[in-house]
Design an enzyme around this catalytic site. Structure first.
Site, PDB file in Angstrom:
ATOM      1  N   ALA A   1       0.785  -1.275   0.063  1.00 36.80           N
ATOM      2  CA  ALA A   1       0.015   0.131  -0.205  1.00 36.80           C
ATOM      3  C   ALA A   1       0.721   1.341   0.153  1.00 36.80           C
ATOM      4  O   ALA A   1       0.482   2.313   0.244  1.00 36.80           O
ATOM      5  CB  ALA A   1      -0.918  -0.104   1.108  1.00 36.80           C
ATOM      6  N   ALA A   2       2.131   1.327  -0.325  1.00 37.09           N
ATOM      7  CA  ALA A   2       3.109   2.286  -0.175  1.00 37.09           C
ATOM      8  C   ALA A   2       2.742   3.449  -1.104  1.00 37.09           C
ATOM      9  O   ALA A   2       2.623   4.628  -0.770  1.00 37.09           O
ATOM     10  CB  ALA A   2       4.556   1.894  -0.502  1.00 37.09           C
TER      11      ALA A   2
ATOM     12  N   ASP B   1      -0.293   4.066  -2.496  1.00 36.87           N
ATOM     13  CA  ASP B   1      -1.723   4.690  -2.136  1.00 36.87           C
ATOM     14  C   ASP B   1      -1.563   5.338  -0.899  1.00 36.87           C
ATOM     15  O   ASP B   1      -2.132   6.458  -0.724  1.00 36.87           O
ATOM     16  CB  ASP B   1      -2.777   3.552  -1.851  1.00 36.87           C
ATOM     17  CG  ASP B   1      -2.866   2.583  -3.340  1.00 36.87           C
ATOM     18  OD1 ASP B   1      -2.679   3.254  -4.338  1.00 36.87           O
ATOM     19  OD2 ASP B   1      -2.989   1.360  -3.111  1.00 36.87           O
TER      20      ASP B   1
END
Length: 313
Positions: free
Chosen positions: A258-259, A261
């Site tokens: 999820a970096a 995002d």
């Protein structure tokens, strides 16, 4: 450390995007073509690019609302509950009987790198009529974010409406796809990663000069304001007034899922509409994503403002 102060007030953020239940298979290394391997463990969590971005904005104290769609199933109930847990307005998340809630299978290796396979489901079944029902919500926003895990025609309808009301629009072109005519004309900022940028412009990202060339190609395509994220190196930015590069914070990554995002959601909470604080907003977004990659999972890994300030005080 931030160079100067971010604005005290955060933005009102609306995210139009995907809601997926993520199943992560933890493996030693990525399989070769035709190879069968064993997973060390399996975890399930709430995710989807839209959900991740919304939670990142909400945990950075943005007043956050969501426009999306789930199936009439337990997974859909799970995703709506996950958004509500972070105080996100879900009044504009519709439920369909025609498709199941979106899902993703993530292969995560010991180096923290991942491969992701997404089933769009209800996300891809969205229709443009959901946007006309959300006009009041969009009109009241400071920022509207969308990506390509929902139909581009729905994003186009939403962005056109946003521009009628003076709302900043941020497009995350992921997963990379041909951009439909007209969409960039109502986009204020495009935020691809280096791979997506190459796919869209045809220009390989290697150094600052090549990033400048990518920005020039995007300008020729109709979009002046660009951020290109380049993983653990940092983020390049180009606007009508300035350009530069903000280095990433060096950490040991456990899970990069999820970096990107987190970066976009945190950035959207802090950036000024005229981009006057873009460098500080980018530093803050880098700080947020640097914490995310040190944790496992999508939504569970996203930090709050308080955690970011404590880590980088």
């Amino acid at each position: 450390m931030l160079r100067g102060a971010l604005k005290n007030m955060t933005n009102k953020v609306v995210v139009l995007g995907s809601l997926n239940v993520d199943t992560t298979l933890h493996i030693a290394q990525m399989p070769k073509p035709g190879e069968t391997i064993s997973a060390k463990s399996k975890t399930n969590s709430a995710g989807g690019k839209g959900a991740n971005q919304a939670v990142a904005a909400a945990r950075s104290h943005a007043q956050t609302s969501f426009i999306g769609q789930v199936g009439r199933d337990s997974a859909g109930d799970f995703m709506i509950a996950a958004l509500k847990k972070d105080g996100i307005n879900t009044d504009h998340v519709t439920v369909t009987d025609q498709s199941g809630t979106g899902s993703a299978v993530i292969l995560l290796d010991e180096a923290g790198q991942n491969s992701i396979m997404v089933y769009g489901g209800a996300n891809q079944a969205m229709q443009t009529d959901v946007i006309s029902k959300s006009e009041t919500l969009i009109a009241d926003a400071d920022v509207l974010i969308s990506e390509f895990e929902t139909p581009q025609e729905v994003t186009y309808a939403a962005f056109k409406l946003a521009k009628q009301h003076g709302v900043m629009t941020i497009l995350n072109p992921a997963p990379a796809a041909t951009i439909k005519p007209g969409l960039l004309s109502v986009t204020d900022l495009i935020v691809p990663n280096e791979t997506e940028s190459v796919t869209l412009t045809g220009i390989t990202v290697t150094d600052t000069a090549s990033m400048d060339d990518n920005a020039a190609k995007f300008a020729a395509m109709g979009i002046q304001n660009v951020i290109i994220t380049v993983g653990d190196r940092g983020a390049y930015y180009h606007t009508a007034k300035a350009s530069g590069f903000v280095p990433a914070f060096k950490v040991h990554a456990k899970d990069t899922t999820a970096a990107g995002d987190t970066f976009i959601g945190a950035f959207s909470a802090k950036v000024n509409p005229d981009f006057s604080n873009i460098e500080n907003a980018l530093i803050y977004a880098q700080q947020a994503s640097s914490i995310t990659v040190q944790r496992m999972g999508a939504l569970p890994s996203i930090p709050t403002t308080e955690e970011i300030k404590e880590t980088y005080k």
